[in-house]
Design a protein around this motif. Structure first.
Motif, PDB file in Angstrom:
ATOM      1  N   LEU A 131       0.895  -1.156   0.000  1.00  0.00           N
ATOM      2  CA  LEU A 131       0.000   0.000   0.000  1.00  0.00           C
ATOM      3  C   LEU A 131       0.930   1.200   0.000  1.00  0.00           C
ATOM      4  N   ALA A 132       1.016   1.872  -1.113  1.00  0.00           N
ATOM      5  CA  ALA A 132       1.988   2.944  -1.307  1.00  0.00           C
ATOM      6  C   ALA A 132       1.463   4.270  -0.749  1.00  0.00           C
ATOM      7  N   MET A 133       2.217   4.822   0.197  1.00  0.00           N
ATOM      8  CA  MET A 133       1.884   6.119   0.777  1.00  0.00           C
ATOM      9  C   MET A 133       3.163   6.966   0.848  1.00  0.00           C
ATOM     10  N   PRO A 134       3.622   7.460  -0.313  1.00  0.00           N
ATOM     11  CA  PRO A 134       4.870   8.225  -0.340  1.00  0.00           C
ATOM     12  C   PRO A 134       4.730   9.543   0.408  1.00  0.00           C
ATOM     13  N   LEU A 135       5.842   9.966   1.002  1.00  0.00           N
ATOM     14  CA  LEU A 135       5.835  11.195   1.788  1.00  0.00           C
ATOM     15  C   LEU A 135       6.681  12.301   1.179  1.00  0.00           C
ATOM     16  N   MET A 136       7.853  11.948   0.637  1.00  0.00           N
ATOM     17  CA  MET A 136       8.748  12.997   0.166  1.00  0.00           C
ATOM     18  C   MET A 136       9.757  12.445  -0.837  1.00  0.00           C
ATOM     19  N   ALA A 137      10.511  13.349  -1.409  1.00  0.00           N
ATOM     20  CA  ALA A 137      11.647  13.048  -2.285  1.00  0.00           C
ATOM     21  C   ALA A 137      11.265  12.034  -3.364  1.00  0.00           C
ATOM     22  N   GLU A 138      12.117  11.012  -3.573  1.00  0.00           N
ATOM     23  CA  GLU A 138      11.911  10.051  -4.650  1.00  0.00           C
ATOM     24  C   GLU A 138      10.815   9.042  -4.345  1.00  0.00           C
ATOM     25  N   GLN A 139      10.246   9.094  -3.150  1.00  0.00           N
ATOM     26  CA  GLN A 139       9.217   8.131  -2.775  1.00  0.00           C
ATOM     27  C   GLN A 139       7.998   8.200  -3.696  1.00  0.00           C
ATOM     28  N   HIS A 140       7.672   9.380  -4.203  1.00  0.00           N
ATOM     29  CA  HIS A 140       6.531   9.518  -5.120  1.00  0.00           C
ATOM     30  C   HIS A 140       6.798   8.780  -6.431  1.00  0.00           C
ATOM     31  N   LEU A 141       8.006   8.906  -6.944  1.00  0.00           N
ATOM     32  CA  LEU A 141       8.385   8.185  -8.162  1.00  0.00           C
ATOM     33  C   LEU A 141       8.405   6.685  -7.906  1.00  0.00           C
ATOM     34  N   ASN A 142       8.965   6.273  -6.782  1.00  0.00           N
ATOM     35  CA  ASN A 142       8.995   4.848  -6.434  1.00  0.00           C
ATOM     36  C   ASN A 142       7.584   4.281  -6.339  1.00  0.00           C
ATOM     37  N   ALA A 143       6.672   5.048  -5.736  1.00  0.00           N
ATOM     38  CA  ALA A 143       5.280   4.595  -5.614  1.00  0.00           C
ATOM     39  C   ALA A 143       4.673   4.401  -6.997  1.00  0.00           C
ATOM     40  N   ARG A 144       4.927   5.335  -7.878  1.00  0.00           N
ATOM     41  CA  ARG A 144       4.387   5.222  -9.239  1.00  0.00           C
ATOM     42  C   ARG A 144       4.947   3.983  -9.939  1.00  0.00           C
ATOM     43  N   ILE A 145       6.230   3.736  -9.795  1.00  0.00           N
ATOM     44  CA  ILE A 145       6.851   2.561 -10.416  1.00  0.00           C
ATOM     45  C   ILE A 145       6.236   1.275  -9.860  1.00  0.00           C
ATOM     46  N   VAL A 146       6.131   1.207  -8.535  1.00  0.00           N
ATOM     47  CA  VAL A 146       5.622   0.002  -7.876  1.00  0.00           C
ATOM     48  C   VAL A 146       4.156  -0.263  -8.239  1.00  0.00           C
ATOM     49  N   VAL A 147       3.358   0.782  -8.288  1.00  0.00           N
ATOM     50  CA  VAL A 147       1.929   0.626  -8.553  1.00  0.00           C
ATOM     51  C   VAL A 147       1.639   0.518 -10.050  1.00  0.00           C
ATOM     52  N   GLU A 148       2.130   1.487 -10.836  1.00  0.00           N
ATOM     53  CA  GLU A 148       1.741   1.553 -12.245  1.00  0.00           C
ATOM     54  C   GLU A 148       2.603   0.719 -13.181  1.00  0.00           C
ATOM     55  N   GLU A 149       3.879   0.618 -12.909  1.00  0.00           N
ATOM     56  CA  GLU A 149       4.771  -0.098 -13.823  1.00  0.00           C
ATOM     57  C   GLU A 149       4.921  -1.579 -13.448  1.00  0.00           C
ATOM     58  N   ILE A 150       5.249  -1.829 -12.183  1.00  0.00           N
ATOM     59  CA  ILE A 150       5.470  -3.211 -11.746  1.00  0.00           C
ATOM     60  C   ILE A 150       4.153  -3.894 -11.410  1.00  0.00           C
ATOM     61  N   GLY A 151       3.202  -3.140 -10.870  1.00  0.00           N
ATOM     62  CA  GLY A 151       1.880  -3.690 -10.565  1.00  0.00           C
ATOM     63  C   GLY A 151       1.818  -4.493  -9.287  1.00  0.00           C
ATOM     64  N   MET A 152       2.698  -4.188  -8.326  1.00  0.00           N
ATOM     65  CA  MET A 152       2.733  -4.970  -7.087  1.00  0.00           C
ATOM     66  C   MET A 152       2.173  -4.207  -5.890  1.00  0.00           C
ATOM     67  N   GLY A 153       1.405  -3.156  -6.168  1.00  0.00           N
ATOM     68  CA  GLY A 153       0.853  -2.394  -5.056  1.00  0.00           C
ATOM     69  C   GLY A 153      -0.334  -1.555  -5.456  1.00  0.00           C
ATOM     70  N   LEU A 154      -0.968  -1.003  -4.442  1.00  0.00           N
ATOM     71  CA  LEU A 154      -2.080  -0.074  -4.602  1.00  0.00           C
ATOM     72  C   LEU A 154      -1.662   1.255  -3.987  1.00  0.00           C
ATOM     73  N   ARG A 155      -2.203   2.352  -4.497  1.00  0.00           N
ATOM     74  CA  ARG A 155      -1.795   3.681  -4.053  1.00  0.00           C
ATOM     75  C   ARG A 155      -2.818   4.265  -3.095  1.00  0.00           C
ATOM     76  N   LEU A 156      -2.310   4.812  -2.001  1.00  0.00           N
ATOM     77  CA  LEU A 156      -3.132   5.606  -1.094  1.00  0.00           C
ATOM     78  C   LEU A 156      -2.985   7.061  -1.530  1.00  0.00           C
ATOM     79  N   TRP A 157      -4.098   7.748  -1.668  1.00  0.00           N
ATOM     80  CA  TRP A 157      -4.057   9.139  -2.114  1.00  0.00           C
ATOM     81  C   TRP A 157      -4.503  10.084  -1.013  1.00  0.00           C
ATOM     82  N   PRO A 158      -3.802  11.195  -0.871  1.00  0.00           N
ATOM     83  CA  PRO A 158      -4.258  12.234   0.059  1.00  0.00           C
ATOM     84  C   PRO A 158      -5.597  12.799  -0.394  1.00  0.00           C
TER      85      PRO A 158
END
Length: 163
Positions: free
Chosen positions: A65-92
Motif C-alpha cells: 500500500l503505497a503512501m509516499p511522503l517525500m523526495a523520490e518516494q513519489h516516483l517509487n510509488a508510481r513505479i511500484v503501482v503503475e509499472e510493476i503492478g505490485m501495489g495499490l496507491r493511497l491518495w491524500p
C-alpha cells in the motif's frame, strides 16, 4: 504490526495502542523489516516507498500500500503501482501528490488489498516479481553475478594501480 519512531506516537492518536491490543501491536524500537515481511502471516505492507523497502517487499512477495511522503518516494510509488503492478496507491484528500491521507482512505484500501479484485491482482503479481527478484539475488543469479563482476573489476583496478 505498526512500526513507528517514538516521536511519531503523537500522530497515531491517544489510546491507539490500547484500541488495537489483542489484534495488533505498535512497535517503537528497531525491527528487522525483511524478517517481518518474510513472515507467513504478512499479506500487505503500508510503506512510504523508500526504494530499499520496495526491494524488500519484492523479495518477500508482499503487496504494497503505497503512501509516499517525500523526495523520490513519489516516483517509487508510481513505479511500484503503475509499472510493476505490485501495489495499490493511497491518495491524500483531493488526490494531490502531497497532503494528508485520511483514515477512511487507509481503511478502504486495506480492505481492497486484502479482499478486493485489485488486491488479488497485485498479490498475484508480487509473487511473480518476488520469485524473479529472489532468483536474481541468489548465487548464480543475474544480480549476484553482476555484483561479483563489479567486485572483481574494482579489485582488479585497485591491484593494477598499486603495481
Amino acid at each position: 504490526m505498526w512500526v513507528v519512531k517514538p516521536k511519531q506516537l503523537q500522530f497515531i492518536g491517544p489510546g491507539f495502542k490500547e484500541r488495537v491490543k489483542g489484534r495488533g501491536i505498535v512497535v517503537t524500537e528497531w525491527v528487522d523489516q525483511m524478517e517481518i515481511l518474510k513472515h507467513e502471516i504478512v499479506c500487505g505492507f503500508l510503506s512510504h516507498c523508500g526504494w530499499n523497502s520496495m526491494l524488500e517487499s519484492m523479495c518477500a512477495g508482499v503487496a504494497v500500500l503505497a503512501m509516499p511522503l517525500m523526495a523520490e518516494q513519489h516516483l517509487n510509488a508510481r513505479i511500484v503501482v503503475e509499472e510493476i503492478g505490485m501495489g495499490l496507491r493511497l491518495w491524500p484528500r483531493g488526490r494531490v501528490a502531497r497532503g494528508v491521507v485520511g483514515a477512511e482512505e487507509v481503511a478502504k484500501m486495506v480492505v481492497e488489498l486484502m479482499e478486493g479484485e485489485g488486491g488479488k491482482r497485485v498479490r498475484k503479481r508480487v509473487k511473480e516479481v518476488g520469485e524473479s527478484a529472489y532468483g536474481a539475488m541468489k548465487e548464480g543469479g543475474s544480480s549476484s553475478t553482476m555484483l561479483d563482476s563489479l567486485i572483481d573489476h574494482v579489485c582488479g583496478a585497485r591491484m593494477h594501480s598499486m603495481a
